[in-house]
Design a protein around this motif. Structure first.
Motif, short mmCIF file in Angstrom:
data_model
loop_
_atom_site.label_atom_id
_atom_site.label_comp_id
_atom_site.label_asym_id
_atom_site.label_seq_id
_atom_site.Cartn_x
_atom_site.Cartn_y
_atom_site.Cartn_z
N PRO A 24 56.37 49.90 32.32
CA PRO A 24 57.14 48.81 31.72
C PRO A 24 58.16 49.30 30.70
O PRO A 24 59.26 48.76 30.62
CB PRO A 24 56.06 47.94 31.07
CG PRO A 24 54.85 48.18 31.89
CD PRO A 24 54.92 49.62 32.30
N SER A 25 57.80 50.32 29.93
CA SER A 25 58.73 50.84 28.93
C SER A 25 59.95 51.48 29.59
O SER A 25 61.03 51.52 29.00
CB SER A 25 58.03 51.87 28.04
OG SER A 25 57.52 52.95 28.82
N SER A 26 59.77 51.97 30.81
CA SER A 26 60.90 52.58 31.52
C SER A 26 61.76 51.53 32.22
O SER A 26 62.99 51.63 32.21
CB SER A 26 60.38 53.59 32.56
OG SER A 26 59.71 54.66 31.92
N VAL A 27 61.11 50.53 32.82
CA VAL A 27 61.88 49.52 33.54
C VAL A 27 62.74 48.69 32.59
O VAL A 27 63.75 48.10 32.99
CB VAL A 27 60.93 48.60 34.35
CG1 VAL A 27 60.30 47.52 33.49
CG2 VAL A 27 61.67 47.96 35.52
N ALA A 28 62.37 48.68 31.30
CA ALA A 28 63.19 47.97 30.31
C ALA A 28 64.59 48.56 30.22
O ALA A 28 65.54 47.88 29.79
CB ALA A 28 62.51 48.02 28.95
N TRP A 29 64.76 49.81 30.66
CA TRP A 29 66.08 50.44 30.63
C TRP A 29 67.06 49.75 31.57
O TRP A 29 68.28 49.91 31.42
CB TRP A 29 65.98 51.93 30.98
CG TRP A 29 65.49 52.75 29.83
CD1 TRP A 29 64.22 53.19 29.61
CD2 TRP A 29 66.26 53.21 28.72
NE1 TRP A 29 64.15 53.90 28.43
CE2 TRP A 29 65.39 53.92 27.86
CE3 TRP A 29 67.61 53.09 28.36
CZ2 TRP A 29 65.82 54.51 26.68
CZ3 TRP A 29 68.04 53.67 27.18
CH2 TRP A 29 67.15 54.37 26.36
N LEU A 30 66.57 48.99 32.51
CA LEU A 30 67.48 48.23 33.38
C LEU A 30 68.27 47.22 32.55
O LEU A 30 69.47 47.01 32.78
CB LEU A 30 66.69 47.51 34.47
CG LEU A 30 66.03 48.40 35.53
CD1 LEU A 30 65.17 47.57 36.46
CD2 LEU A 30 67.10 49.16 36.32
N ALA B 293 69.24 54.31 20.92
CA ALA B 293 68.27 54.60 19.85
C ALA B 293 67.15 53.58 19.85
O ALA B 293 65.97 53.93 19.68
CB ALA B 293 68.98 54.62 18.50
N VAL B 294 67.49 52.32 20.05
CA VAL B 294 66.46 51.28 20.11
C VAL B 294 65.54 51.50 21.31
O VAL B 294 64.32 51.38 21.23
CB VAL B 294 67.11 49.88 20.19
CG1 VAL B 294 66.06 48.80 20.39
CG2 VAL B 294 67.91 49.60 18.92
N GLY B 295 66.15 51.86 22.46
CA GLY B 295 65.35 52.10 23.66
C GLY B 295 64.42 53.30 23.54
O GLY B 295 63.35 53.33 24.14
N LEU B 296 64.83 54.29 22.75
CA LEU B 296 64.02 55.51 22.59
C LEU B 296 62.98 55.40 21.48
O LEU B 296 62.16 56.32 21.32
CB LEU B 296 64.93 56.70 22.30
CG LEU B 296 65.84 57.19 23.43
CD1 LEU B 296 66.78 58.26 22.91
CD2 LEU B 296 65.02 57.72 24.59
N ALA B 297 63.01 54.31 20.72
CA ALA B 297 62.17 54.21 19.52
C ALA B 297 60.69 54.45 19.81
O ALA B 297 60.01 55.17 19.08
CB ALA B 297 62.38 52.86 18.86
N ARG B 298 60.18 53.86 20.89
CA ARG B 298 58.75 54.00 21.20
C ARG B 298 58.45 55.31 21.91
O ARG B 298 57.35 55.85 21.80
CB ARG B 298 58.28 52.84 22.09
CG ARG B 298 58.06 51.53 21.34
CD ARG B 298 57.37 50.52 22.23
NE ARG B 298 56.03 50.97 22.60
CZ ARG B 298 55.24 50.30 23.45
NH1 ARG B 298 55.66 49.17 23.99
NH2 ARG B 298 54.04 50.75 23.74
N GLN B 299 59.42 55.83 22.68
CA GLN B 299 59.16 57.01 23.49
C GLN B 299 59.32 58.30 22.70
O GLN B 299 58.56 59.26 22.89
CB GLN B 299 60.10 57.01 24.70
CG GLN B 299 59.91 55.79 25.61
CD GLN B 299 60.97 55.71 26.68
OE1 GLN B 299 61.98 56.39 26.62
NE2 GLN B 299 60.75 54.86 27.67
#
Length: 290
Positions: free
Chosen positions: A33-39, A201-207
């Motif tokens: 799910p954390s990856s599909v959010a990149w869509l 940066a927001v997308g990478l925050a958790r990863q």
């Protein structure tokens, strides 16, 4: 007017309807799910990064041709997204689709101003606002209905259809240019790089916290340098004089914060309702429809 409204409907509907399909896309493509959010991050990031640059390009080369190219890219990449064989190509289609949506959003109102008489411009803006509001509200329900046809790939059908109608009716749009001026290439490229840096940066925050911090620092430094550069120019790329008004600045800040909150909610709710509560896509749409 019809061309602008159909294109606006396509861009807004895509953003609100695809969210419903994200859990299904994650399962079908075997991604987290954390990856599909990149869509959605890719789409919204490209949209935000393209607004001012494409507005400048439209002023230089004409509103209608830039709008038509953007709507065409949007339609083609929506179709490409529905046929994407793997996740990386899916992301690539979403980036270009977001850039097409940016052209639609940046130039739609400008074309409405050139299309209608001055006394009717307020009515045209109200039609545009109503289209955006209705598509935002109906997006989850339409997305769930298309998802019910059997595959997440059907979710993009509405975007392709509406953008196609916009292209078919675009010949009635005015072709005259508002102004003809040189493009500030440095400002354009800087802005197109700064905005994605903040969004990534927001997308990478958790990863990856360090990677997110680096992107955030890069975006902040770039923005500071661009503001310093524009402050010394007679024709700045960024509309800095507008921010001298406290009312305008507060309004923009409030709008940005509201948009961020709404985007996060639309992104996370489908996963929370589907994965934790086991709610179907149709029922998720009913919950999310305002």
């Amino acid at each position: 007017i019809a061309s602008v409204l159909f294109a606006m409907a396509a861009a807004v509907l895509d953003a609100s309807s695809v969210n419903i399909a994200l859990p299904s896309i994650a399962g079908a493509l075997c991604v987290e799910p954390s990856s599909v959010a990149w869509l959605m991050i890719a789409y919204q990031g490209a949209l935000a990064a393209g607004l001012l640059p494409l507005a400048a390009i439209g002023e230089r080369f004409g509103y209608r041709p830039t709008f038509v190219v953007g709507a065409g890219l949007f339609a083609l990449c929506a179709a490409g997204s529905s046929l994407a064989p793997d996740f990386p190509s899916f992301i690539a289609f979403r980036v270009v689709q977001g850039a097409g949506a940016a052209a639609i959003m940046a130039l739609g109102v400008a074309l409405l101003r050139q299309t209608v008489a001055e006394k009717e411009f307020g009515l045209a803006i109200s039609w545009n606002a109503m289209t955006v509001a209705l598509c935002s509200a109906a997006g989850p329900t339409i997305g769930a209905s298309l998802l019910g046809l059997g595959s997440w790939r059907f979710v993009f059908a509405a975007s392709v259809l509406l953008a196609g109608i916009a292209l078919l009716t675009a010949s009635s749009l005015p072709s005259r240019r508002s102004v003809s001026k040189e493009i500030d290439r440095v400002g354009l490229l800087a802005y197109a790089g700064i905005v994605p840096a903040f969004i990534i940066a927001v997308g990478l925050a958790r990863q990856s916290g360090p990677a997110a911090a680096i992107m955030l620092a890069s975006g902040g430094t770039g923005l500071w340098l661009l503001i310093r550069r524009d402050a010394r120019r007679h024709t700045p790329f960024l509309p800095l004089p507008l921010f001298r008004s406290r009312t305008f600045t507060r309004s923009v800040l409030a709008s940005v914060l509201c948009f961020i909150a709404m985007s996060v909610a639309l992104l996370m709710l489908p996963f929370a309702l589907h994965d934790r509560l086991g709610i179907s896509a149709r029922d998720i749409a009913l919950v999310m429809t305002p």
